[in-house]
Write a protein that holds these residues in place. Structure first.
Motif, PDB file in Angstrom:
ATOM      1  N   MET A  92       5.702  10.174   7.526  1.00 50.02           N
ATOM      2  CA  MET A  92       6.762  11.157   7.718  1.00 50.02           C
ATOM      3  C   MET A  92       6.890  12.083   6.506  1.00 50.02           C
ATOM      4  O   MET A  92       6.605  11.700   5.372  1.00 50.02           O
ATOM      5  CB  MET A  92       8.101  10.463   7.994  1.00 50.02           C
ATOM      6  N   LYS A  93       7.327  13.300   6.772  1.00 50.24           N
ATOM      7  CA  LYS A  93       7.412  14.345   5.743  1.00 50.24           C
ATOM      8  C   LYS A  93       8.237  13.888   4.540  1.00 50.24           C
ATOM      9  O   LYS A  93       7.875  14.169   3.391  1.00 50.24           O
ATOM     10  CB  LYS A  93       8.038  15.600   6.359  1.00 50.24           C
ATOM     11  N   ASP A  94       9.333  13.168   4.790  1.00 45.94           N
ATOM     12  CA  ASP A  94      10.220  12.761   3.701  1.00 45.94           C
ATOM     13  C   ASP A  94       9.689  11.557   2.919  1.00 45.94           C
ATOM     14  O   ASP A  94      10.246  11.233   1.865  1.00 45.94           O
ATOM     15  CB  ASP A  94      11.609  12.416   4.253  1.00 45.94           C
ATOM     16  N   ASN A  95       8.655  10.899   3.434  1.00 48.37           N
ATOM     17  CA  ASN A  95       8.213   9.643   2.828  1.00 48.37           C
ATOM     18  C   ASN A  95       6.787   9.656   2.289  1.00 48.37           C
ATOM     19  O   ASN A  95       6.429   8.807   1.469  1.00 48.37           O
ATOM     20  CB  ASN A  95       8.310   8.503   3.864  1.00 48.37           C
ATOM     21  N   PHE A  96       5.953  10.564   2.777  1.00 48.66           N
ATOM     22  CA  PHE A  96       4.516  10.501   2.482  1.00 48.66           C
ATOM     23  C   PHE A  96       4.228  10.499   0.977  1.00 48.66           C
ATOM     24  O   PHE A  96       3.458   9.661   0.481  1.00 48.66           O
ATOM     25  CB  PHE A  96       3.788  11.658   3.158  1.00 48.66           C
ATOM     26  N   GLU A  97       4.846  11.404   0.245  1.00 51.57           N
ATOM     27  CA  GLU A  97       4.553  11.476  -1.191  1.00 51.57           C
ATOM     28  C   GLU A  97       5.059  10.239  -1.924  1.00 51.57           C
ATOM     29  O   GLU A  97       4.413   9.767  -2.867  1.00 51.57           O
ATOM     30  CB  GLU A  97       5.151  12.755  -1.773  1.00 51.57           C
ATOM     31  N   VAL A  98       6.192   9.686  -1.477  1.00 52.42           N
ATOM     32  CA  VAL A  98       6.688   8.433  -2.054  1.00 52.42           C
ATOM     33  C   VAL A  98       5.695   7.307  -1.765  1.00 52.42           C
ATOM     34  O   VAL A  98       5.375   6.488  -2.634  1.00 52.42           O
ATOM     35  CB  VAL A  98       8.080   8.077  -1.481  1.00 52.42           C
ATOM     36  N   GLY A  99       5.187   7.272  -0.524  1.00 56.10           N
ATOM     37  CA  GLY A  99       4.215   6.249  -0.149  1.00 56.10           C
ATOM     38  C   GLY A  99       2.942   6.324  -0.970  1.00 56.10           C
ATOM     39  O   GLY A  99       2.367   5.303  -1.352  1.00 56.10           O
ATOM     40  N   SER A 113       0.816  -1.213   0.000  1.00 56.05           N
ATOM     41  CA  SER A 113       0.000   0.000   0.000  1.00 56.05           C
ATOM     42  C   SER A 113       0.849   1.264   0.000  1.00 56.05           C
ATOM     43  O   SER A 113       0.340   2.356  -0.222  1.00 56.05           O
ATOM     44  CB  SER A 113      -0.911   0.024   1.229  1.00 56.05           C
ATOM     45  N   GLY A 114       2.148   1.128   0.308  1.00 52.78           N
ATOM     46  CA  GLY A 114       3.027   2.286   0.360  1.00 52.78           C
ATOM     47  C   GLY A 114       3.113   2.951   1.716  1.00 52.78           C
ATOM     48  O   GLY A 114       3.789   3.968   1.854  1.00 52.78           O
ATOM     49  N   HIS A 115       2.462   2.385   2.733  1.00 55.03           N
ATOM     50  CA  HIS A 115       2.434   3.056   4.030  1.00 55.03           C
ATOM     51  C   HIS A 115       3.635   2.703   4.892  1.00 55.03           C
ATOM     52  O   HIS A 115       4.367   3.566   5.350  1.00 55.03           O
ATOM     53  CB  HIS A 115       1.134   2.757   4.772  1.00 55.03           C
TER      54      HIS A 115
END
Length: 455
Positions: A377-384, A368-370
């Motif tokens: 987290m700010k650095d990961n949310f858009e990647v997720g 799911s990308g979570h």
């Protein structure tokens, strides 16, 4: 030499008490050995962001080989790993007993353990892993806490992003006003005429099941009581998965011993142990015995533990379930969570949903990308959100779902947000361009309880 192994994967114990485990030169040599094999294989390119980062790093190097990549550039690869175990269990042909002896997730864990020992992993992100402290505070002040963490609250969420590094747009789990331990006191007693009468189970509430989504435990207890299973709820403390993600293995080991000791009397009395969240079930069954392999209580707990979906599906197969279920008022899309898949038990969440009569079920088996706390987290949310988009699309298009659920409740929140945030994901055959808004259930077991009319 074989290309891949025909044997079942095995995992070695994690030698976190060995000084060599923290030797940075030896870690670097092992990273380079493993990364070079991964570079030559690339089967895992579509699993998570670790592998694209690794392959892009090597491709951009002067020689386009690992020998011209600097070790300091490995960190983004490590930071992208969510310890989901999918590469080890579903993709990698070189896991032990193959002679290449690859265990990518546990190598990433070793890197983080060294960072943790050097004091490089801490700060606000470490504070987020203190789930028991945060859960007790959050449930005692649920109204205020939920107001402050709502995604729509621009004032507080902006501060959270600046101070704690939690992305202002990430959906966060609400706190319950009443914990599962408190709710358990009012749960119905086991039906002596149920098909599993005489069977006993103790539910390990998990931090998330106790403080955030007690409806999972409520649903499980009501279903089991209706079917004759005598249940109790126990929650000594968190399983330590959040600390494991940070490389704090000693804390995980302490939690493993404490929880196993608390549950051992139930096991000795013939109780089955049920974990409500797949990440926690994975810890009890598989990770703890690799971290504290000589603890008899941990070994006994590992052998007695069941994921909640796994337990109820086995009950249905072996004893049959009590009558009284009705079809739901629309199709269901079930996300098979990575830590459920890592338990190597099959699609038990989907099997559980298929116990509901005359209701269309679609299963989606993809990340799911979570990734636990990683995805907020700010650095990961858009990647997720990018990693999860195929899941968002499949969940809606395959099922035209009225209900969506994941065995991982955090993944469920992420998926529901992803579906509604993407207006280019219409239901199958729907060209309206409007975002679908299915109803989110905390876990498939909640839908089964709904079918029984118990929720």
């Amino acid at each position: 030499m074989r290309e891949g192994s025909l044997d079942a994967p095995i995992r070695h114990t994690i030698d976190w008490n060995d000084p060599d485990f923290y030797d940075e030169a030896k870690l670097d040599a092992e990273l380079r050995r493993v990364f070079d094999i991964c570079h030559g294989c690339r089967r895992c390119f579509n699993l998570c962001d670790s592998f694209p980062r690794l392959f892009d790093l090597i491709d951009a190097a002067p020689t386009e080989e690992l020998d011209s990549v600097e070790s300091k550039d490995f960190k983004p690869v490590v930071d992208a790993c969510t310890l989901c175990d999918m590469c080890f269990l579903t993709k990698c042909p070189y896991v032990p007993p193959h002679e290449f002896n690859l265990d990518f997730p546990h190598l990433m864990l070793r890197y983080r353990a060294i960072e943790h020992k050097k004091g490089l992993r801490g700060g606000m992100e470490a504070q987020l892993t203190k789930t028991d402290r945060n859960g007790k505070l959050g449930t005692s002040l649920a109204g205020l806490a939920n107001w402050a963490t709502r995604r729509e609250n621009g004032l507080t969420r902006g501060v959270m992003q600046s101070v704690a590094g939690v992305h202002k747009d990430a959906e966060l789990p609400p706190f319950a006003g009443k914990t599962l331990l408190e709710m358990a006191k009012d749960m119905p007693k086991a039906d002596p005429k149920g098909p599993a009468a005489g069977q006993k189970a103790v539910i390990y509430a998990t931090c998330y099941g106790n403080y955030n989504t007690p409806e999972i435990g409520e649903a499980a207890m009501k279903i089991l009581a209706k079917n004759g299973v005598d249940c109790e709820v126990v929650y000594p403390e968190c399983c330590g998965m959040p600390q494991m993600e940070q490389g704090d293995i000693s804390t995980v080991a302490g939690k493993a011993k404490n929880v196993a000791k608390a549950l051992r009397p139930y096991i000795d009395k013939g109780y089955d142990v049920i974990a409500l969240v797949p990440s926690c079930a994975l810890m009890l069954k598989f990770e703890w015995p690799l971290i504290v392999p000589d603890d008899a209580d941990v070994k006994a707990l590992s052998e007695a533990s069941h994921d909640v979906s796994e337990y109820i599906v086995a009950l249905a197969k072996n004893k049959g379930l009590a009558e009284g279920m009705s079809p739901l008022d629309g199709p269901i899309a079930i996300h098979v969570a990575c830590h459920a898949r890592a338990q190597n038990m099959g699609q038990k969440g989907a099997e559980l949903a298929r116990l509901i009569p005359d209701t269309r079920i679609a299963a989606v088996e993809r990340c799911s990308g979570h990734g636990g706390s990683w995805g907020i987290m700010k650095d990961n949310f858009e990647v997720g959100m990018k990693v999860g988009k195929p899941v968002f699309k499949q969940m809606q298009m395959k099922a035209k779902a009225k209900y969506v659920a994941s065995e991982c409740p955090l993944a469920g929140l992420h998926i529901a947000q992803g579906i509604t945030a993407n207006p280019d994901i219409p239901a199958d055959g729907d060209n309206s361009g409007e975002a679908a808004k299915p109803e989110l259930a905390a876990h498939p077991v909640v839908l089964l309880a709904k079918s029984y009319g118990l929720m």
